[in-house]
Scaffold this motif. Structure first.
Motif, PDB file in Angstrom:
ATOM      1  N   SER A  27      -6.432 -13.608   1.877  1.00 17.87           N
ATOM      2  CA  SER A  27      -4.976 -13.924   2.592  1.00 17.87           C
ATOM      3  C   SER A  27      -4.003 -12.754   2.457  1.00 17.87           C
ATOM      4  CB  SER A  27      -4.426 -15.226   2.073  1.00 17.87           C
ATOM      5  OG  SER A  27      -3.825 -14.669   0.690  1.00 17.87           O
ATOM      6  N   ARG A  28      -3.140 -12.656   3.138  1.00 10.22           N
ATOM      7  CA  ARG A  28      -2.090 -11.690   3.121  1.00 10.22           C
ATOM      8  C   ARG A  28      -1.390 -11.622   1.872  1.00 10.22           C
ATOM      9  NH1 ARG A  28       0.341  -9.153   7.392  1.00 10.22           N
ATOM     10  NH2 ARG A  28       2.448  -9.347   6.490  1.00 10.22           N
ATOM     11  N   GLU A  29      -1.150 -12.858   1.119  1.00  6.88           N
ATOM     12  CA  GLU A  29      -0.695 -12.717  -0.190  1.00  6.88           C
ATOM     13  C   GLU A  29      -1.684 -12.442  -1.130  1.00  6.88           C
ATOM     14  OE1 GLU A  29       1.799 -12.786  -3.233  1.00  6.88           O
ATOM     15  OE2 GLU A  29       2.492 -12.971  -1.162  1.00  6.88           O
ATOM     16  N   GLU A  30      -2.941 -12.872  -0.877  1.00 10.86           N
ATOM     17  CA  GLU A  30      -3.832 -12.199  -1.952  1.00 10.86           C
ATOM     18  C   GLU A  30      -4.242 -10.702  -1.909  1.00 10.86           C
ATOM     19  OE1 GLU A  30      -6.858 -16.138  -2.204  1.00 10.86           O
ATOM     20  OE2 GLU A  30      -7.028 -14.731  -0.596  1.00 10.86           O
ATOM     21  N   ARG A  31      -4.109 -10.116  -0.497  1.00 17.08           N
ATOM     22  CA  ARG A  31      -4.185  -8.680  -0.281  1.00 17.08           C
ATOM     23  C   ARG A  31      -3.161  -7.963  -0.971  1.00 17.08           C
ATOM     24  NH1 ARG A  31      -6.710  -4.188  -0.340  1.00 17.08           N
ATOM     25  NH2 ARG A  31      -6.566  -2.852   1.308  1.00 17.08           N
ATOM     26  N   GLN A  67      -3.395  -8.004  -4.608  1.00 14.62           N
ATOM     27  CA  GLN A  67      -4.456  -7.193  -4.940  1.00 14.62           C
ATOM     28  C   GLN A  67      -4.033  -5.481  -5.072  1.00 14.62           C
ATOM     29  OE1 GLN A  67      -7.467  -6.016  -2.275  1.00 14.62           O
ATOM     30  NE2 GLN A  67      -9.152  -6.180  -3.573  1.00 14.62           N
ATOM     31  N   ILE A  68      -3.374  -5.204  -4.079  1.00 13.02           N
ATOM     32  CA  ILE A  68      -2.856  -3.835  -3.982  1.00 13.02           C
ATOM     33  C   ILE A  68      -1.796  -3.535  -4.957  1.00 13.02           C
ATOM     34  CG2 ILE A  68      -1.563  -2.374  -2.469  1.00 13.02           C
ATOM     35  CD1 ILE A  68      -2.775  -3.514   0.234  1.00 13.02           C
ATOM     36  N   LEU A  69      -1.066  -4.513  -5.263  1.00 10.95           N
ATOM     37  CA  LEU A  69      -0.006  -4.146  -6.412  1.00 10.95           C
ATOM     38  C   LEU A  69      -0.564  -4.050  -7.834  1.00 10.95           C
ATOM     39  CD1 LEU A  69       3.107  -6.165  -4.937  1.00 10.95           C
ATOM     40  CD2 LEU A  69       2.725  -3.609  -4.836  1.00 10.95           C
ATOM     41  N   GLU A  70      -1.607  -4.734  -7.963  1.00 11.55           N
ATOM     42  CA  GLU A  70      -2.271  -4.850  -9.296  1.00 11.55           C
ATOM     43  C   GLU A  70      -3.369  -4.113  -9.579  1.00 11.55           C
ATOM     44  OE1 GLU A  70      -3.166  -8.792  -9.460  1.00 11.55           O
ATOM     45  OE2 GLU A  70      -0.966  -9.528  -9.908  1.00 11.55           O
ATOM     46  N   SER A  71      -4.122  -3.177  -8.485  1.00  7.01           N
ATOM     47  CA  SER A  71      -5.152  -2.535  -8.694  1.00  7.01           C
ATOM     48  C   SER A  71      -4.642  -1.057  -9.261  1.00  7.01           C
ATOM     49  CB  SER A  71      -5.822  -2.090  -7.161  1.00  7.01           C
ATOM     50  OG  SER A  71      -6.331  -3.462  -6.993  1.00  7.01           O
ATOM     51  N   PRO A  72      -5.872  -0.421  -9.999  1.00  4.71           N
ATOM     52  CA  PRO A  72      -5.625   0.883 -10.366  1.00  4.71           C
ATOM     53  C   PRO A  72      -5.370   1.899  -9.198  1.00  4.71           C
ATOM     54  CG  PRO A  72      -7.469  -0.239 -11.455  1.00  4.71           C
ATOM     55  CD  PRO A  72      -6.839  -1.282 -10.382  1.00  4.71           C
ATOM     56  N   LEU A  73      -4.582   2.920  -9.224  1.00  8.24           N
ATOM     57  CA  LEU A  73      -4.625   3.563  -8.176  1.00  8.24           C
ATOM     58  C   LEU A  73      -5.655   4.349  -7.753  1.00  8.24           C
ATOM     59  CD1 LEU A  73      -1.019   5.322  -9.325  1.00  8.24           C
ATOM     60  CD2 LEU A  73      -1.263   3.810  -7.431  1.00  8.24           C
ATOM     61  N   GLU A  74      -6.582   4.612  -8.292  1.00  8.82           N
ATOM     62  CA  GLU A  74      -7.953   5.282  -8.184  1.00  8.82           C
ATOM     63  C   GLU A  74      -8.705   4.344  -7.327  1.00  8.82           C
ATOM     64  OE1 GLU A  74      -7.849   4.199 -12.417  1.00  8.82           O
ATOM     65  OE2 GLU A  74      -6.604   5.337 -11.335  1.00  8.82           O
ATOM     66  N   ASP A  75      -8.532   2.956  -7.273  1.00 10.88           N
ATOM     67  CA  ASP A  75      -9.339   2.238  -6.515  1.00 10.88           C
ATOM     68  C   ASP A  75      -8.866   1.976  -5.172  1.00 10.88           C
ATOM     69  OD1 ASP A  75     -10.853   1.424  -8.743  1.00 10.88           O
ATOM     70  OD2 ASP A  75      -9.931  -0.467  -9.314  1.00 10.88           O
ATOM     71  N   LEU A  76      -7.659   2.351  -4.914  1.00  7.27           N
ATOM     72  CA  LEU A  76      -7.003   2.166  -3.898  1.00  7.27           C
ATOM     73  C   LEU A  76      -7.003   3.662  -2.894  1.00  7.27           C
ATOM     74  CD1 LEU A  76      -3.695   0.289  -4.949  1.00  7.27           C
ATOM     75  CD2 LEU A  76      -5.756  -0.506  -3.611  1.00  7.27           C
ATOM     76  N   PHE A  77      -6.836   4.699  -3.478  1.00  8.30           N
ATOM     77  CA  PHE A  77      -6.760   6.063  -2.866  1.00  8.30           C
ATOM     78  C   PHE A  77      -8.176   6.958  -3.010  1.00  8.30           C
ATOM     79  CE2 PHE A  77      -2.869   4.224  -3.452  1.00  8.30           C
ATOM     80  CZ  PHE A  77      -2.263   3.695  -1.964  1.00  8.30           C
ATOM     81  N   LEU A 137       0.958  -0.945   0.062  1.00 11.93           N
ATOM     82  CA  LEU A 137      -0.018  -0.127   0.119  1.00 11.93           C
ATOM     83  C   LEU A 137       0.900   1.142   0.009  1.00 11.93           C
ATOM     84  CD1 LEU A 137      -2.863   0.806   0.195  1.00 11.93           C
ATOM     85  CD2 LEU A 137      -2.825   0.996   2.609  1.00 11.93           C
ATOM     86  N   GLY A 138       1.969   1.342   0.743  1.00  7.96           N
ATOM     87  CA  GLY A 138       2.872   2.399   0.782  1.00  7.96           C
ATOM     88  C   GLY A 138       3.456   2.768  -0.529  1.00  7.96           C
ATOM     89  N   ARG A 188      -8.523   3.691   0.667  1.00 11.16           N
ATOM     90  CA  ARG A 188      -9.854   3.112   0.747  1.00 11.16           C
ATOM     91  C   ARG A 188      -9.794   1.969   1.233  1.00 11.16           C
ATOM     92  NH1 ARG A 188     -12.846   6.291  -3.332  1.00 11.16           N
ATOM     93  NH2 ARG A 188     -11.706   7.181  -4.841  1.00 11.16           N
ATOM     94  N   ARG A 189     -10.835   1.742   2.129  1.00  6.22           N
ATOM     95  CA  ARG A 189     -11.078   0.439   2.987  1.00  6.22           C
ATOM     96  C   ARG A 189     -11.589  -0.668   2.076  1.00  6.22           C
ATOM     97  NH1 ARG A 189     -14.119   0.424   7.946  1.00  6.22           N
ATOM     98  NH2 ARG A 189     -12.857  -1.467   8.292  1.00  6.22           N
ATOM     99  N   ASN A 190     -10.758  -1.788   2.190  1.00  5.03           N
ATOM    100  CA  ASN A 190     -11.028  -3.082   1.677  1.00  5.03           C
ATOM    101  C   ASN A 190     -11.626  -3.931   2.766  1.00  5.03           C
ATOM    102  OD1 ASN A 190     -11.066  -5.634   0.382  1.00  5.03           O
ATOM    103  ND2 ASN A 190      -9.738  -4.806  -1.257  1.00  5.03           N
ATOM    104  N   THR A 191     -12.880  -4.442   2.611  1.00  6.24           N
ATOM    105  CA  THR A 191     -13.305  -5.265   3.945  1.00  6.24           C
ATOM    106  C   THR A 191     -13.276  -6.811   3.154  1.00  6.24           C
ATOM    107  OG1 THR A 191     -15.525  -4.848   3.286  1.00  6.24           O
ATOM    108  CG2 THR A 191     -14.536  -3.380   5.083  1.00  6.24           C
TER     109      THR A 191
END
Length: 172
Positions: free
Chosen positions: A104-108, A111-121, A22-23, A97-100
């Motif tokens: 798993s840690r690896e899946e998360r 997901q973070i590394l592959e998601s578009p930035l606007e989906d994360l922040f 995420l960072g 953005r919260r993801n509920t």
């Protein structure tokens, strides 16, 4: 995602985790939004509202560090970061953005590394004023423990200068 930045952040942080991912993505987002690179001095300032893993990526990738005085922590318990570009006068508060989803840690992490930035922040107005540039303070000696303490952190007690650890608070 820039693999070289990821590896640099992992080397700094010590392991790969969802928080570090995420960072790294936060840094990419900030670079995109503010048009900044690595801060060699105090040009870019970050006030992090947490003291968790993403902050290590901010240090490794953007060059905001506590030692230079351009990384401060408010410890509000939020995954939010206030950035200020001293050169342009622009500022932005970036909120994860919260993801509920149950992952798993690896899946998360993936997901973070592959998601578009606007989906994360998302962004909002900053919550804090731009801090002044770092100052250098005189060191004074604590009358109790004998250790040096930065003058602006020293307290007066029983007519002597004491450090915060030796100060006996009176707060009734």
């Amino acid at each position: 995602m820039n693999k070289e930045l990821w590896e640099k952040a992992v080397a700094f942080h010590g392991h790969a985790c969802p928080g570090l991912a995420l960072g790294v993505r936060l840094c990419e987002f900030v670079q995109q939004e503010l048009g900044v690179g690595v801060s060699p001095d105090e040009e870019l300032v970050c006030i992090a509202e947490t003291d968790s893993c993403p902050v290590d990526a901010v240090q490794a990738i953007l060059g905001c560090t506590m030692g230079k005085g351009n990384l401060l922590c408010s410890r509000a318990g939020k995954t939010a970061y206030n950035f200020y570009d001293r050169g342009t006068g622009t500022s932005i508060r970036v909120v994860a953005r919260r993801n509920t989803a149950e992952l798993s840690r690896e899946e998360r992490r993936r997901q973070i590394l592959e998601s578009p930035l606007e989906d994360l922040f998302s962004t909002t107005e900053v919550k804090y004023p731009l801090p002044e540039t770092a100052r250098i303070f005189k060191t004074v000696t604590c009358a109790v423990c004998g250790e040096g303490v930065a003058e602006h952190m020293a307290r007066l007690q029983d007519g002597g200068i004491v450090c915060p650890h030796c100060f006996r608070a009176y707060d009734r």
